[in-house]
Design an enzyme around this catalytic site. Structure first.
Site, PDB file in Angstrom:
ATOM      1  N   LYS A  92      33.990  45.536  31.952  1.00  0.00           N
ATOM      2  CA  LYS A  92      34.249  44.560  33.060  1.00  0.00           C
ATOM      3  C   LYS A  92      35.092  45.093  34.021  1.00  0.00           C
ATOM      4  O   LYS A  92      34.766  44.933  35.184  1.00  0.00           O
ATOM      5  CB  LYS A  92      34.771  43.366  32.467  1.00  0.00           C
ATOM      6  CG  LYS A  92      35.044  41.999  33.303  1.00  0.00           C
ATOM      7  CD  LYS A  92      33.787  41.485  33.735  1.00  0.00           C
ATOM      8  CE  LYS A  92      34.004  40.712  34.949  1.00  0.00           C
ATOM      9  NZ  LYS A  92      32.765  40.415  35.756  1.00  0.00           N
ATOM     10  N   LYS A 141      22.258  44.021  40.059  1.00  0.00           N
ATOM     11  CA  LYS A 141      22.142  43.048  38.918  1.00  0.00           C
ATOM     12  C   LYS A 141      20.972  43.419  38.035  1.00  0.00           C
ATOM     13  O   LYS A 141      21.190  43.296  36.951  1.00  0.00           O
ATOM     14  CB  LYS A 141      22.185  41.508  39.420  1.00  0.00           C
ATOM     15  CG  LYS A 141      23.130  40.698  40.174  1.00  0.00           C
ATOM     16  CD  LYS A 141      24.175  40.422  39.341  1.00  0.00           C
ATOM     17  CE  LYS A 141      25.219  41.437  39.088  1.00  0.00           C
ATOM     18  NZ  LYS A 141      26.282  41.498  40.120  1.00  0.00           N
ATOM     19  N   HIS A 194      10.260  55.512  55.759  1.00  0.00           N
ATOM     20  CA  HIS A 194      10.903  56.824  55.920  1.00  0.00           C
ATOM     21  C   HIS A 194      10.855  57.439  54.458  1.00  0.00           C
ATOM     22  O   HIS A 194      11.582  58.487  54.295  1.00  0.00           O
ATOM     23  CB  HIS A 194      11.977  56.784  56.476  1.00  0.00           C
ATOM     24  CG  HIS A 194      12.443  56.316  57.924  1.00  0.00           C
ATOM     25  ND1 HIS A 194      11.322  57.152  58.853  1.00  0.00           N
ATOM     26  CD2 HIS A 194      12.299  55.073  58.393  1.00  0.00           C
ATOM     27  CE1 HIS A 194      11.780  56.469  60.015  1.00  0.00           C
ATOM     28  NE2 HIS A 194      12.118  55.444  59.879  1.00  0.00           N
ATOM     29  N   GLU A 204      21.646  46.731  36.160  1.00  0.00           N
ATOM     30  CA  GLU A 204      22.765  46.587  35.176  1.00  0.00           C
ATOM     31  C   GLU A 204      22.488  45.789  33.884  1.00  0.00           C
ATOM     32  O   GLU A 204      22.963  46.211  32.863  1.00  0.00           O
ATOM     33  CB  GLU A 204      24.015  46.296  35.535  1.00  0.00           C
ATOM     34  CG  GLU A 204      24.478  44.699  35.939  1.00  0.00           C
ATOM     35  CD  GLU A 204      25.843  44.708  36.681  1.00  0.00           C
ATOM     36  OE1 GLU A 204      26.036  43.868  37.499  1.00  0.00           O
ATOM     37  OE2 GLU A 204      26.859  45.373  36.322  1.00  0.00           O
ATOM     38  N   TRP A 253      46.124  30.635  33.965  1.00  0.00           N
ATOM     39  CA  TRP A 253      45.282  31.752  34.980  1.00  0.00           C
ATOM     40  C   TRP A 253      46.146  31.463  36.242  1.00  0.00           C
ATOM     41  O   TRP A 253      46.095  30.631  36.715  1.00  0.00           O
ATOM     42  CB  TRP A 253      44.170  31.576  34.981  1.00  0.00           C
ATOM     43  CG  TRP A 253      42.988  32.150  35.921  1.00  0.00           C
ATOM     44  CD1 TRP A 253      42.828  31.785  37.085  1.00  0.00           C
ATOM     45  CD2 TRP A 253      42.628  33.582  35.609  1.00  0.00           C
ATOM     46  NE1 TRP A 253      42.155  32.900  37.916  1.00  0.00           N
ATOM     47  CE2 TRP A 253      41.842  34.010  36.826  1.00  0.00           C
ATOM     48  CE3 TRP A 253      42.518  34.176  34.609  1.00  0.00           C
ATOM     49  CZ2 TRP A 253      41.204  35.239  36.814  1.00  0.00           C
ATOM     50  CZ3 TRP A 253      42.148  35.683  34.818  1.00  0.00           C
ATOM     51  CH2 TRP A 253      41.463  35.999  35.998  1.00  0.00           C
ATOM     52  N   GLU A 289      22.674  44.028  45.976  1.00  0.00           N
ATOM     53  CA  GLU A 289      23.282  43.625  44.899  1.00  0.00           C
ATOM     54  C   GLU A 289      22.305  42.851  43.973  1.00  0.00           C
ATOM     55  O   GLU A 289      22.448  42.895  42.787  1.00  0.00           O
ATOM     56  CB  GLU A 289      23.915  42.169  45.412  1.00  0.00           C
ATOM     57  CG  GLU A 289      24.742  41.543  44.643  1.00  0.00           C
ATOM     58  CD  GLU A 289      25.879  41.701  43.686  1.00  0.00           C
ATOM     59  OE1 GLU A 289      25.926  43.182  43.884  1.00  0.00           O
ATOM     60  OE2 GLU A 289      26.352  41.138  42.674  1.00  0.00           O
ATOM     61  N   CYS A 329      42.792  27.980  33.639  1.00  0.00           N
ATOM     62  CA  CYS A 329      43.900  27.181  32.946  1.00  0.00           C
ATOM     63  C   CYS A 329      43.229  26.625  31.772  1.00  0.00           C
ATOM     64  O   CYS A 329      42.364  25.891  32.113  1.00  0.00           O
ATOM     65  CB  CYS A 329      44.828  26.484  33.672  1.00  0.00           C
ATOM     66  SG  CYS A 329      45.730  27.565  34.996  1.00  0.00           S
ATOM     67  N   ASN A 332      46.288  21.839  35.249  1.00  0.00           N
ATOM     68  CA  ASN A 332      45.300  22.851  35.489  1.00  0.00           C
ATOM     69  C   ASN A 332      44.729  22.588  36.929  1.00  0.00           C
ATOM     70  O   ASN A 332      44.223  21.267  37.310  1.00  0.00           O
ATOM     71  CB  ASN A 332      43.995  23.066  34.606  1.00  0.00           C
ATOM     72  CG  ASN A 332      42.905  23.491  34.950  1.00  0.00           C
ATOM     73  OD1 ASN A 332      42.807  24.539  35.420  1.00  0.00           O
ATOM     74  ND2 ASN A 332      41.576  23.085  34.570  1.00  0.00           N
ATOM     75  N   GLY A 333      44.746  23.487  37.803  1.00  0.00           N
ATOM     76  CA  GLY A 333      44.180  23.022  39.213  1.00  0.00           C
ATOM     77  C   GLY A 333      45.255  23.579  40.196  1.00  0.00           C
ATOM     78  O   GLY A 333      45.899  24.597  39.921  1.00  0.00           O
ATOM     79  N   ARG A 343      39.855  31.007  29.548  1.00  0.00           N
ATOM     80  CA  ARG A 343      40.225  30.292  30.870  1.00  0.00           C
ATOM     81  C   ARG A 343      41.314  30.549  31.606  1.00  0.00           C
ATOM     82  O   ARG A 343      41.637  30.544  32.428  1.00  0.00           O
ATOM     83  CB  ARG A 343      40.430  28.643  30.437  1.00  0.00           C
ATOM     84  CG  ARG A 343      39.351  27.911  29.868  1.00  0.00           C
ATOM     85  CD  ARG A 343      39.514  26.580  29.780  1.00  0.00           C
ATOM     86  NE  ARG A 343      39.593  25.970  30.845  1.00  0.00           N
ATOM     87  CZ  ARG A 343      38.897  25.457  31.803  1.00  0.00           C
ATOM     88  NH1 ARG A 343      37.498  25.370  31.552  1.00  0.00           N
ATOM     89  NH2 ARG A 343      39.100  24.904  32.903  1.00  0.00           N
TER      90      ARG A 343
HETATM   91  O1  M6R Z   1      36.941  44.200  39.627  1.00  0.00           O
HETATM   92  P1  M6R Z   1      36.087  44.972  40.996  1.00  0.00           P
HETATM   93  O2  M6R Z   1      35.561  44.051  41.622  1.00  0.00           O
HETATM   94  O3  M6R Z   1      36.871  45.879  41.390  1.00  0.00           O
HETATM   95  O4  M6R Z   1      35.052  45.730  40.011  1.00  0.00           O
HETATM   96  C1  M6R Z   1      33.917  46.621  40.827  1.00  0.00           C
HETATM   97  C2  M6R Z   1      32.724  46.870  40.171  1.00  0.00           C
HETATM   98  O5  M6R Z   1      33.194  47.719  38.999  1.00  0.00           O
HETATM   99  C3  M6R Z   1      31.859  45.412  39.619  1.00  0.00           C
HETATM  100  O6  M6R Z   1      31.575  44.952  40.846  1.00  0.00           O
HETATM  101  C4  M6R Z   1      30.559  45.958  38.970  1.00  0.00           C
HETATM  102  O7  M6R Z   1      29.754  46.900  39.842  1.00  0.00           O
HETATM  103  C5  M6R Z   1      30.320  44.769  38.355  1.00  0.00           C
HETATM  104  N1  M6R Z   1      29.778  44.974  36.965  1.00  0.00           N
HETATM  105  C6  M6R Z   1      28.699  44.501  39.032  1.00  0.00           C
HETATM  106  O8  M6R Z   1      27.963  43.298  38.464  1.00  0.00           O
END
Ligand code: M6R
Length: 608
Positions: A603, A485, A504, A488, A74, A481, A2, A98-99, A27
Site C-alpha cells: 500500500k 488499475k 505512431h 495492478e 484518524w 489510471e 475515526c 468522528n467528523g 477507520r
Molecule cells: O501513497 P502515494 O499516493 O504516494 O502512493 C503512490 C503510489 O504508490 C500509488 O498511487 C500506487 O500506484 C497505487 N497502488 C495505485 O493504485
C-alpha cells in the site's frame, strides 16, 4: 474517519470498549482512548499509536465502570499525539467525536474569551466545553446537548456522558455513521455494525439529524428539534467478516462506493456556498499562492495521474506553466528551478520514499512547497510549507480509488482558488463550477448505479491478455489510471495512450483479440477521438467507449458503449474514473485475483 464505541450495562465497560476499538482500527489508528465512569469519577486513558499501546496502558492503570465510551482516531485537526487523542473532557462532560467541526475556530475563540483553557489542538474539544457551558446555564445535560448541537457546523457523530446524569450515554449524528446495538439490559454503540456483532445482532442505524439517549434498558431517539421518533431495531444476518467490508466482497469495492461521502468530506468547509467561491482559509498563509509564476508537481503511481489532470486544469484555467514529474526520476536529476516556483507533492500515504526525496530536493532548491496528502501528519504532510488534506479516510485496498478522486477534487479546488485570485476565469464560471463541485457527491452516486452493468460487461473481457486505454486532454491521465488499475489488480497487461499517438506505433498491436477502451472528450478533441476509434475498428479491435449521456458520437462505432452523466469538463475526469475502477475490479474478481492485496505490491512504498 475515526471509530467510536460505547457501552452501558452491567458488565465492566473497559474490555468491551477495547474489543470494539480493535474492530474499528481500520477507520483510524493514530491514537485511541477510553473513558469510564466510576462512582461519579470520570477516568480517561489515552495513548498515541495503535490500540495495542492503549491496551498496554490499561494494564498499568486499570479503570472499571459499567458506562464508557472509546475512540480510535484518524487525525484531521491536530497532530496524532496523546493530547489530541479522544475522549476529550471538560469539567462535567466527556466526549468522543468522528467528523469535522467546520466552525470550531469561531467556537474556540468564543469559549476562550469566556475562560475555557483548551488542552488539545482538535476541533472536537470545543464540544464538551460548549455542552458544559449550557449545562451550567440549563442544569440539564439533555437540553445542553441540543443547544450545543444547534451551534455546530459540519459533520459529527458524537457520544458522551456526564457526571450530571451518570446512567445515560447521549449520542448525536450528522453525516458520520453511528449504530446502536440492543442487548439484554445493556446497550452498545459503534461506528459500524461489525464491532457490535460479538454482542448482539439487533441494531438501530441512526439517521442524520438524530439524537439518542442510551440507557442499559432503554433507548430514546429524537430529532434535533427534540421530537421523539419511533424507531424499530433491525436484525443483522451478515457474518462479522462480511460486515467489516460493509457487506461488500472487498475493501476496494467498498472504497469505490464510499466516494460520494469521501468527496463530500474533502469538500466540507472548502466551498463558501453563499459567496459561491472556494475557501482555503485553512492555509496558514492567506497569500500563499500570491506571486507563484510556475508550478511543479511531484508524485508516483495514481497520484502522478492525478497530478497530470491538475496540470491540464491549472494551465487551462489559471494560465500558469505547470510541469509534472515522476518523483523517482526527478530526485536523481538536477532540475532547474525557476524563481517563484510552487512545488506540490501529491501522495495518499505521505510516506512514499521517492516523493519524499523529490519534494525535499525541490525545497532545498528554494521552491515554495504544498503537500496534498491523505494521511495526516505523515512525513510529506509535515515537510510542506502548507498542507491540504484529502480527508478520504483510511484506504485499505492497495489500489487507490477514493484517495485518487479526492486528490482530483483538491486540485480542482486549488485551480478555482488560483483562477479567482489571478482573475483568469469569469466569476460566473467559477460560481457554476463551485456549484457543480458541491453536487459532485450526488453525481458520483448516480454514476455508481452502473455497478451491475459494468459487472456484466466485464464477463466478455476476462480472457484478454492486453488492453489499450485511449484518452486525450485531461482524460489522457484517466486512461493511464484505468490501465494502471487493470494491470495492478487483474495482472492483465494494459497501456494508456493519447489517442493521437495511436498511429505512431500502437496501432500495430491491434487485432480482433485486442480490446480498446476509449474515453470521450469535449469539443474538437471528440471528433479526433472518433477518428481514432474508427482507425481501431478498421483493424478489427473490440471497441469499448465511455461517453456522456447525450453524446452519440460513438453509438454506431462501439462494440460496447458505457454512458456517464453529462458534466462540466472540469468534473469529467473525476466521473470517468468511476466506471474504470469498477471495470478493473470486476475483471480481477472474475479472474479470482487477490483484489485488495495484489501480488508483489504494498500500500505504501517507503523504500526505493
Ligand atoms: O501513497 P502515494 O499516493 O504516494 O502512493 C503512490 C503510489 O504508490 C500509488 O498511487 C500506487 O500506484 C497505487 N497502488 C495505485 O493504485
Amino acid at each position: 474517519m475515526c471509530g467510536i464505541v460505547g457501552y452501558i450495562g452491567f458488565q465492566n465497560a473497559t474490555p468491551i470498549l477495547v474489543d470494539g476499538l480493535k474492530s474499528l482500527e481500520y477507520r483510524g489508528y493514530d491514537s485511541s482512548g477510553v473513558a469510564v465512569l466510576n462512582q461519579n469519577t470520570i477516568q480517561v486513558v489515552r495513548s498515541e499509536g495503535k490500540i495495542i499501546h492503549l491496551e498496554d496502558k490499561l494494564q498499568k492503570s486499570v479503570i472499571e465502570g459499567c458506562i464508557g465510551i472509546g475512540h480510535t482516531r484518524w487525525a484531521t485537526h491536530g497532530k496524532p499525539v496523546e493530547k489530541n487523542a479522544h475522549p476529550h473532557i471538560a469539567h462535567n462532560t466527556v466526549l468522543v467525536h468522528n467528523g469535522i467541526i467546520e466552525n470550531y475556530e469561531e467556537l474556540r475563540e468564543q469559549l476562550r474569551s469566556e475562560g475555557v483553557q483548551f488542552s488539545s489542538d482538535t476541533d472536537t474539544e470545543v464540544i464538551p466545553w460548549l455542552i458544559d457551558k449550557y449545562l451550567e446555564k440549563e442544569g440539564d445535560i439533555e437540553k445542553a446537548l441540543y443547544k450545543a448541537i444547534s451551534q455546530l457546523k459540519g459533520a459529527f457523530a458524537l457520544a458522551l456522558f456526564s457526571k450530571s446524569d451518570p446512567s445515560t450515554i447521549y449520542v448525536a449524528k450528522n453525516a458520520s455513521p453511528l449504530i446502536i446495538g440492543v442487548g439484554q439490559n445493556e446497550t452498545f454503540l459503534s461506528s459500524d455494525i461489525p464491532a457490535l456483532l460479538n454482542h448482539t445482532k439487533e441494531v438501530v442505524i441512526l439517521d442524520d439529524g438524530q439524537v439518542a439517549k442510551l440507557r442499559a434498558d432503554q433507548i430514546v431517539i429524537t430529532d434535533f428539534q427534540q421530537h421523539v421518533l419511533d424507531v424499530t431495531p433491525r436484525t443483522i444476518t451478515w457474518s462479522k467478516e462480511a460486515a467489516q467490508k460493509g457487506g461488500y466482497d472487498h475493501f476496494m469495492l467498498k472504497e469505490i462506493h464510499e466516494q460520494p461521502s469521501s468527496i463530500a468530506d474533502c469538500l466540507r468547509g472548502r466551498i463558501n456556498d453563499i459567496a459561491a467561491e472556494v475557501d482555503l482559509s485553512e492555509l496558514s498563509d492567506p497569500a500563499f499562492f500570491d506571486g507563484v509564476d510556475t508550478i511543479s508537481i511531484l508524485a508516483c503511481g495514481s497520484s502522478y495521474h492525478a497530478a497530470l489532470v491538475g496540470q491540464y486544469w491549472l494551465e487551462k484555467f489559471v494560465h500558469i506553466p505547470v510541469s509534472v514529474e515522476i518523483a523517482s526520476e526527478y530526485r536523481y536529476r538536477n532540475p532547474y528551478m525557476y524563481p517563484n516556483t510552487l512545488s506540490i507533492a501529491i501522495t495518499q500515504s505521505g510516506e512514499t520514499a521517492d516523493t519524499l526525496a523529490a519534494f525535499s530536493l525541490a525545497k532545498s532548491k528554494g521552491a515554495k512547497t504544498l503537500s496534498i496528502c491523505n494521511v495526516v501528519d505523515s512525513s510529506i504532510a509535515r515537510m510542506g510549507d502548507e498542507v491540504l488534506y484529502t480527508h478520504a479516510g483510511p484506504e485499505i485496498g492497495v489500489a487507490s480509488t477514493k484517495a485518487f478522486t479526492t486528490q482530483l477534487v483538491l486540485l480542482a479546488l486549488v485551480t478555482l482558488h488560483m483562477a479567482k485570485k489571478n482573475k483568469t476565469m469569469a466569476q460566473e464560471d467559477i460560481k457554476k463550477l463551485t456549484h457543480d463541485l458541491l453536487e459532485l457527491p450526488r453525481t458520483i452516486e448516480e454514476t455508481l448505479h452502473m455497478n451491475e452493468d459494468i459487472e456484466n460487461i466485464c464477463k466478455q473481457f476476462t480472457k484478454a491478455r492486453d488492453f489499450l486505454y485511449l484518452g486525450r486532454g485531461a482524460s489522457y491521465p484517466i486512461a493511464l489510471e484505468g490501465a494502471l488499475k487493470l494491470k495492478e489488480i487483474s495482472y492483465i497487461h494494459a497501456e494508456g495512450y493519447m489517442g493521437g499517438e495511436l498511429k505512431h506505433g500502437p496501432l500495430a498491436l491491434i487485432d480482433d483479440e485486442m480490446p480498446i477502451l476509449a474515453l470521450s472528450q469535449r469539443g474538437v478533441l471528440n471528433e479526433k477521438m472518433k477518428s481514432n476509434v474508427e482507425e481501431v475498428n478498421a483493424r478489427g479491435g473490440q471497441m469499448i467507449t465511455l461517453s456522456e449521456e447525450g453524446d452519440d458520437t460513438y453509438a454506431k462505432i462501439s462494440d460496447v458503449e458505457i454512458k456517464i452523466p453529462h458534466v462540466h469538463e472540469l468534473i469529467l475526469p473525476i466521473i470517468q474514473t468511476i466506471p474504470l475502477q469498477l471495470f478493473s475490479y470486476y475483471i480481477a474478481k472474475r479472474k479470482g485475483c487477490d483484489v485488495d492485496q495484489p501480488r508483489n505490491l504494498a500500500k505504501s512504498v517507503t523504500v526505493e
